[in-house]
Design a protein around this motif. Structure first.
Motif, short mmCIF file in Angstrom:
data_model
loop_
_atom_site.label_atom_id
_atom_site.label_comp_id
_atom_site.label_asym_id
_atom_site.label_seq_id
_atom_site.Cartn_x
_atom_site.Cartn_y
_atom_site.Cartn_z
N VAL A 292 -8.83 -11.37 -5.31
CA VAL A 292 -8.50 -9.98 -5.67
C VAL A 292 -7.26 -9.52 -4.93
O VAL A 292 -6.34 -8.92 -5.53
CB VAL A 292 -9.69 -9.05 -5.35
CG1 VAL A 292 -9.32 -7.59 -5.59
CG2 VAL A 292 -10.90 -9.42 -6.21
N GLY A 293 -7.18 -9.79 -3.62
CA GLY A 293 -6.01 -9.38 -2.85
C GLY A 293 -4.74 -10.05 -3.31
O GLY A 293 -3.69 -9.41 -3.46
N VAL A 294 -4.81 -11.36 -3.56
CA VAL A 294 -3.63 -12.09 -4.03
C VAL A 294 -3.22 -11.63 -5.42
O VAL A 294 -2.02 -11.50 -5.73
CB VAL A 294 -3.92 -13.61 -4.02
CG1 VAL A 294 -2.84 -14.37 -4.78
CG2 VAL A 294 -4.00 -14.12 -2.59
N PHE A 295 -4.20 -11.34 -6.27
CA PHE A 295 -3.88 -10.92 -7.64
C PHE A 295 -3.08 -9.61 -7.65
O PHE A 295 -2.02 -9.52 -8.28
CB PHE A 295 -5.17 -10.75 -8.45
CG PHE A 295 -4.95 -10.22 -9.84
CD1 PHE A 295 -4.54 -11.06 -10.86
CD2 PHE A 295 -5.15 -8.88 -10.12
CE1 PHE A 295 -4.33 -10.56 -12.14
CE2 PHE A 295 -4.93 -8.37 -11.39
CZ PHE A 295 -4.53 -9.22 -12.41
N PHE A 296 -3.58 -8.60 -6.95
CA PHE A 296 -2.89 -7.31 -6.98
C PHE A 296 -1.61 -7.35 -6.15
O PHE A 296 -0.65 -6.63 -6.46
CB PHE A 296 -3.83 -6.20 -6.49
CG PHE A 296 -4.91 -5.88 -7.48
CD1 PHE A 296 -4.63 -5.17 -8.63
CD2 PHE A 296 -6.22 -6.29 -7.27
CE1 PHE A 296 -5.62 -4.87 -9.55
CE2 PHE A 296 -7.22 -5.99 -8.18
CZ PHE A 296 -6.92 -5.28 -9.32
N GLY A 297 -1.57 -8.16 -5.10
CA GLY A 297 -0.32 -8.33 -4.37
C GLY A 297 0.73 -9.03 -5.22
O GLY A 297 1.91 -8.67 -5.21
N THR A 298 0.29 -10.02 -5.99
CA THR A 298 1.19 -10.72 -6.90
C THR A 298 1.68 -9.81 -8.01
O THR A 298 2.81 -9.93 -8.50
CB THR A 298 0.48 -11.95 -7.50
OG1 THR A 298 0.03 -12.79 -6.43
CG2 THR A 298 1.41 -12.74 -8.38
N ALA A 299 0.85 -8.88 -8.44
CA ALA A 299 1.26 -7.94 -9.49
C ALA A 299 2.35 -7.01 -9.00
O ALA A 299 3.22 -6.58 -9.79
CB ALA A 299 0.05 -7.13 -9.96
N ALA A 300 2.36 -6.67 -7.71
CA ALA A 300 3.37 -5.76 -7.16
C ALA A 300 4.69 -6.47 -6.86
O ALA A 300 5.76 -5.88 -6.99
CB ALA A 300 2.84 -5.08 -5.91
N ALA A 301 4.63 -7.74 -6.47
CA ALA A 301 5.83 -8.46 -6.05
C ALA A 301 6.87 -8.61 -7.16
O ALA A 301 8.06 -8.34 -6.94
CB ALA A 301 5.44 -9.82 -5.48
N PRO A 302 6.50 -9.06 -8.38
CA PRO A 302 7.53 -9.22 -9.42
C PRO A 302 8.24 -7.93 -9.80
O PRO A 302 9.35 -7.97 -10.35
CB PRO A 302 6.73 -9.77 -10.62
CG PRO A 302 5.52 -10.38 -10.02
CD PRO A 302 5.20 -9.53 -8.83
#
Length: 360
Positions: A292-302
């Protein structure tokens, strides 16, 4: 009852606190002084080593002359102590208010801050297209935008976790128990999820953009100016500080959250759960938090990477992003899973009867 014999009400007094609360606050102040002073003193050595290493980096890249000597003086010493004591006092104040039930409901304020951070992040990312490919400040808007977007997602961590848990198709016993535990402790685990989101977004976005910038300069055959080298070193330094801080916060939060469950683990074993099954539940919990943390962090990075890459190189998604993302995810997974399992193993070494009795 006569006026002179009327008992004092809890809300009366010079500070509006009951005597027991005053004693708690005084005890917390004393502990705060001792812990913060000890922590600040222990940080002096690492601070000196870090400052010397940073100076050597600047000298190695030609940004600072070799004749400049390292000096850990009075100003640096007092500044570090003041910041440490101020941060410790603020943290203790918030912790006491939360523990004693005197904290006001912050749900609405947190929601407002989350949407404000998302709006500011979107505005910063959009402003990237105003700059040209050669502007020295091109990296600033998308980097700040990605950070603000990750902060907005992090502030909504508890709701995001609850929404994901409602849709998880886990049918095994360990999976069902893990999801149940996560639902019950969603408020406590929000801090861990916030750290994961921030770590993933900040590290992925900033390191990828810096890699794109370095490769673009190398492909053009140009030599980096002193200002460009200063900006690159500053980016790596800031990202390094943020990443290390978030990692420390993540480890501390995981360690505290798992150590606090000593009684829970102790009650499960007499009921028939083996240490392996307990560790299995902890593993599933850590895996869910990591994903969950990686998913939403990855969504913000791009959101920061794509605008920067479009303006700087005319591409959309840089090839460097995947390698950086894999490295960031590997570190996040290792820290989350490793800390949770290592702490759970240590807690399980305590005999079940003693664990239940000591926590009762």
């Amino acid at each position: 009852m006569e006026e002179g014999l009327r008992p004092a009400l809890p809300h009366e007094g010079a500070l509006g606190l009951v005597p027991g609360q005053v004693a708690v606050d005084e005890l917390v102040d004393e502990v705060l002084d001792a812990v913060s002073l000890a922590g600040a003193a222990l940080a002096v050595g690492p601070a000196m080593l870090g400052g010397r290493a940073l100076l050597e980096v600047f000298q190695g890249s030609g940004q600072v002359a070799r004749s400049v000597e390292f000096d850990f003086g009075r100003v640096a010493f007092m500044t570090g102590f003041d910041i440490t004591l101020l941060a410790a006092a603020g943290a203790a104040f918030l912790a006491v208010r939360r523990a004693t039930g005197r904290r006001r409901q912050r749900g609405r304020a947190r929601t407002v801050l989350a949407y404000a951070a998302l709006a500011a992040g979107a505005a910063a990312v959009t402003s990237t297209f105003v700059f040209s490919a050669t502007d020295a400040a091109l990296m600033a808007p998308p980097a700040y935008g990605a950070i603000l977007l990750s902060v907005g997602c992090a502030l909504k961590a508890q709701r995001l976790l609850a929404a994901v848990l409602d849709r998880l198709p886990l049918g095994s016993a360990s999976g069902w128990l893990a999801v149940r535990n996560l639902r019950e402790r969603a408020g406590q685990l929000a801090g861990i999820l916030m750290s994961l989101i921030l770590f993933t977004a900040v590290a992925t976005a900033t390191l990828t953009m810096q890699a794109v910038e370095s490769d673009a300069v190398a492909a053009s055959g140009a030599v980096k100016s002193v200002d460009a080298k200063n900006l690159e070193t500053l980016n790596f330094t800031v990202v390094g500080i943020i990443v290390v801080f978030v990692c420390v916060m993540l480890v501390n939060s995981l360690y505290a959250a798992t150590s606090y469950r000593e009684r829970e683990f102790g009650q499960q074993r007499p009921a028939g759960a083996t240490p392996g099954q307990v560790l299995g539940v902890v593993s599933v919990e850590g895996l869910v938090l990591t994903v969950v943390g990686v998913f939403f962090g990855t969504a913000a990075a791009p959101a920061g990477i794509v605008p920067f890459t479009v303006v700087r190189t005319d591409a959309v998604l840089p090839e460097q992003a995947f390698g950086v993302w894999l490295a960031v995810v590997a570190v996040a997974s290792a820290v989350t899973m490793g800390t949770g399992l290592a702490t759970a193993r240590r807690v399980l070494r305590t005999p079940a009867v003693r664990a239940v009795a000591s926590a009762a």
